[in-house]
Design a protein around this motif. Structure first.
Motif, mmCIF file in Angstrom:
data_model
loop_
_atom_site.group_PDB
_atom_site.id
_atom_site.type_symbol
_atom_site.label_atom_id
_atom_site.label_comp_id
_atom_site.label_asym_id
_atom_site.label_seq_id
_atom_site.Cartn_x
_atom_site.Cartn_y
_atom_site.Cartn_z
ATOM 1 N N HIS A 66 0.843 -1.283 -0.101
ATOM 2 C CA HIS A 66 -0.019 0.028 0.132
ATOM 3 C C HIS A 66 0.754 1.234 -0.074
ATOM 4 O O HIS A 66 1.954 1.543 0.867
ATOM 5 C CB HIS A 66 -0.793 0.155 1.266
ATOM 6 C CG HIS A 66 -1.690 -1.019 1.382
ATOM 7 N ND1 HIS A 66 -2.839 -1.532 0.437
ATOM 8 C CD2 HIS A 66 -1.651 -2.194 2.196
ATOM 9 C CE1 HIS A 66 -3.492 -2.600 0.823
ATOM 10 N NE2 HIS A 66 -2.702 -3.163 1.740
ATOM 11 N N SER A 67 0.361 2.101 -0.722
ATOM 12 C CA SER A 67 1.206 3.518 -0.823
ATOM 13 C C SER A 67 1.091 4.419 0.462
ATOM 14 O O SER A 67 -0.291 4.268 0.816
ATOM 15 C CB SER A 67 1.127 4.191 -2.244
ATOM 16 O OG SER A 67 -0.341 4.746 -2.154
ATOM 17 N N THR A 68 2.079 5.080 0.619
ATOM 18 C CA THR A 68 1.447 6.041 1.549
ATOM 19 C C THR A 68 0.302 7.005 1.553
ATOM 20 O O THR A 68 -0.542 7.332 2.507
ATOM 21 C CB THR A 68 2.872 6.954 1.917
ATOM 22 O OG1 THR A 68 3.856 6.239 2.168
ATOM 23 C CG2 THR A 68 2.619 7.884 3.175
ATOM 24 N N ARG A 109 -2.234 6.110 -0.293
ATOM 25 C CA ARG A 109 -3.400 5.543 -0.162
ATOM 26 C C ARG A 109 -3.763 5.453 1.672
ATOM 27 O O ARG A 109 -4.968 5.665 1.824
ATOM 28 C CB ARG A 109 -3.445 4.215 -0.788
ATOM 29 C CG ARG A 109 -4.465 3.272 -0.552
ATOM 30 C CD ARG A 109 -4.407 2.067 -1.110
ATOM 31 N NE ARG A 109 -5.587 1.085 -0.744
ATOM 32 C CZ ARG A 109 -5.686 -0.263 -0.856
ATOM 33 N NH1 ARG A 109 -4.646 -0.712 -1.324
ATOM 34 N NH2 ARG A 109 -6.678 -1.016 -0.392
ATOM 35 N N ASN A 110 -2.828 5.076 2.293
ATOM 36 C CA ASN A 110 -2.999 5.059 3.561
ATOM 37 C C ASN A 110 -3.584 6.214 4.343
ATOM 38 O O ASN A 110 -4.176 6.443 4.882
ATOM 39 C CB ASN A 110 -1.983 4.526 4.337
ATOM 40 C CG ASN A 110 -1.731 3.120 3.929
ATOM 41 O OD1 ASN A 110 -2.552 2.328 3.581
ATOM 42 N ND2 ASN A 110 -0.152 2.497 4.280
ATOM 43 N N THR A 111 -2.824 7.433 3.841
ATOM 44 C CA THR A 111 -3.317 8.807 4.413
ATOM 45 C C THR A 111 -4.652 9.160 3.956
ATOM 46 O O THR A 111 -5.450 9.698 4.618
ATOM 47 C CB THR A 111 -2.382 9.943 3.722
ATOM 48 O OG1 THR A 111 -0.918 9.476 4.249
ATOM 49 C CG2 THR A 111 -2.537 11.389 4.319
#
Length: 133
Positions: free
Chosen positions: A103-105, A107-109
């Protein structure tokens, strides 16, 4: 108004939990065949090569991580991403295959921000509903 909505929601929940549902019992062979087809589909979805990272949970409870290097009709080859040691795993021995795409940062943000906004909107809706009573 809020009390009416709460009462109707509670009544619906009680009704839903008390209503009978049918349970379909499948044979063990059917369950195994379904599981094997899901495992094959997940291995196919992962692809081949070092970017085809998966986590394989075996029926005996062990877990293996690596990438799929080869697929066959009844088995696949999983290579450990650190040691590159090959392990041949039969589809029948696998309980679950999880494809690890990472997961990209960003997307998580985004997910965190959306959860926060949803919580604020929910609190405001409850406050607004209680003020109208």
């Amino acid at each position: 108004m809020f009390k009416k909505i709460l009462t109707l929601t509670l009544a619906a929940l009680v009704f839903a939990t008390q209503s009978g549902t049918r349970v379909f019992a499948a044979t063990q062979a059917t369950k195994n065949a379904d599981t094997q087809e899901k495992v094959k589909a997940n291995v196919d979805r992962a692809g081949l090569g070092a970017k085809a990272r998966v986590t394989v949970k075996m029926k005996d409870g062990t877990e293996r991580k690596g990438y799929v290097s080869e697929r066959r009709d009844t088995e696949f080859v999983l290579r450990d991403h650190k040691t590159d040691a090959p392990t041949t795993i039969a589809y029948n021995d696998v309980a679950r295959v999880h494809v690890d795409h990472g997961h990209s940062t960003a997307r998580n943000t985004t997910i965190g921000v959306l959860i926060g906004v949803g919580a604020v909107v929910t609190v405001l809706a409850v406050l607004f509903a209680s003020l109208n009573d």
